[in-house]
Write an enzyme that holds these catalytic residues in place. Structure first.
Site, PDB file in Angstrom:
ATOM      1  CB  CYS A  88     -19.644  -7.686   4.525  1.00  0.00           C
ATOM      2  SG  CYS A  88     -18.167  -7.333   3.538  1.00  0.00           S
ATOM      3  CE1 TYR A  90     -12.823 -10.354   0.234  1.00  0.00           C
ATOM      4  CE2 TYR A  90     -15.208 -10.546   0.076  1.00  0.00           C
ATOM      5  CZ  TYR A  90     -13.945 -10.912  -0.352  1.00  0.00           C
ATOM      6  OH  TYR A  90     -13.806 -11.836  -1.360  1.00  0.00           O
ATOM      7  CB  CYS A  91     -17.215  -5.649   6.683  1.00  0.00           C
ATOM      8  SG  CYS A  91     -17.832  -4.901   5.167  1.00  0.00           S
ATOM      9  CG  ASN A  92     -17.518  -9.679   9.913  1.00  0.00           C
ATOM     10  OD1 ASN A  92     -17.986  -8.735  10.531  1.00  0.00           O
ATOM     11  ND2 ASN A  92     -18.264 -10.616   9.358  1.00  0.00           N
ATOM     12  CG  LEU A  95     -15.422  -4.282  11.568  1.00  0.00           C
ATOM     13  CD1 LEU A  95     -16.792  -4.765  12.012  1.00  0.00           C
ATOM     14  CD2 LEU A  95     -15.283  -2.793  11.798  1.00  0.00           C
TER      15      LEU A  95
END
Length: 223
Positions: A88, A90-92, A95
């Site tokens: 994903c 967006y998740c990276n 993070l």
């Protein structure tokens, strides 16, 4: 640049099909439909929120070592971020933003963990590709995500789309259930009570890490 600005810029490029993003245009209405239905379900409002007691957990990190929320809370406040997986973007981006804020977060005596349903090999990819200075934990079968009220089942039409896109969640997660957590971020005080929560069923929206600083500063003052 604020995290949401970076997410919005990525989303615009993705929808425009700019290189290296070559996803067919017809996928976007399908994804937007699934997001709208998850918002309408009201599940986010039923998730663990500020003032609730946080579920305790012990999960394995990217190296296979046990990480206990109780042990981390014995050291100070705990920041927990739930994300969908290394696949994903967006998740990276989220993070990476949390990692950029890590020195300030730690200045308040707090630890950080990220939790996803993916297997350890994919957690290692998350740590490596995003150059993370905090552990990524594997939530096998999504049980901790469910305890926080974040786990949901993908609708059949979205499962079909993911299969067409070769986004094989059962292989990533070693779980045939086709479930994911809603993105959620928490600050948990040393007494186990949630001090800050942000849950959004729209995975393209994430709070800026700086939103936690005032809460962390207040928590640090109580230690």
């Amino acid at each position: 640049m604020a995290l949401q600005d970076r997410l919005d810029a990525f989303k615009a490029d993705f929808k425009a099909g700019k290189a290296p993003y070559h996803a067919p245009a017809e996928i976007h209405p399908i994804m937007e439909r699934a997001t709208a239905e998850l918002i309408a379900s009201g599940q986010a409002a039923r998730a663990i929120k500020a003032g609730d007691r946080a579920p305790q957990f012990t999960l394995k990190d990217q190296n296979g070592d046990d990480v206990s929320s109780a042990d981390l809370l014995a050291q100070g406040p705990l920041v927990v971020t739930f994300y969908r997986g290394a696949w994903c973007p967006y998740c990276n981006l989220e993070l990476q933003a949390i990692n950029d804020a890590l020195p300030q977060i730690r200045s308040y005596g707090a630890n950080v963990v990220a939790i996803s349903p993916q297997m350890a090999v994919n957690s290692r990819k998350s740590v490596r590709d995003n150059k993370l200075g905090f552990p990524v934990l594997s939530d096998v079968k999504g049980e901790v995500g469910a305890a926080f009220g974040l786990r949901f089942a993908l609708p059949d039409y979205l499962v079909d789309l993911y299969k067409r896109l070769k986004n094989d969640l059962p292989s990533f997660n070693d779980d045939p259930s086709w479930t994911l957590p809603m993105p959620g971020r928490y600050v948990i005080g040393q007494d186990g009570i949630v001090l800050y929560s942000e849950v959004n069923p729209d995975y393209t929206h994430r709070p800026d890490p700086s939103d936690m600083f005032a809460v962390l500063e207040k928590a640090a003052a109580k230690v």
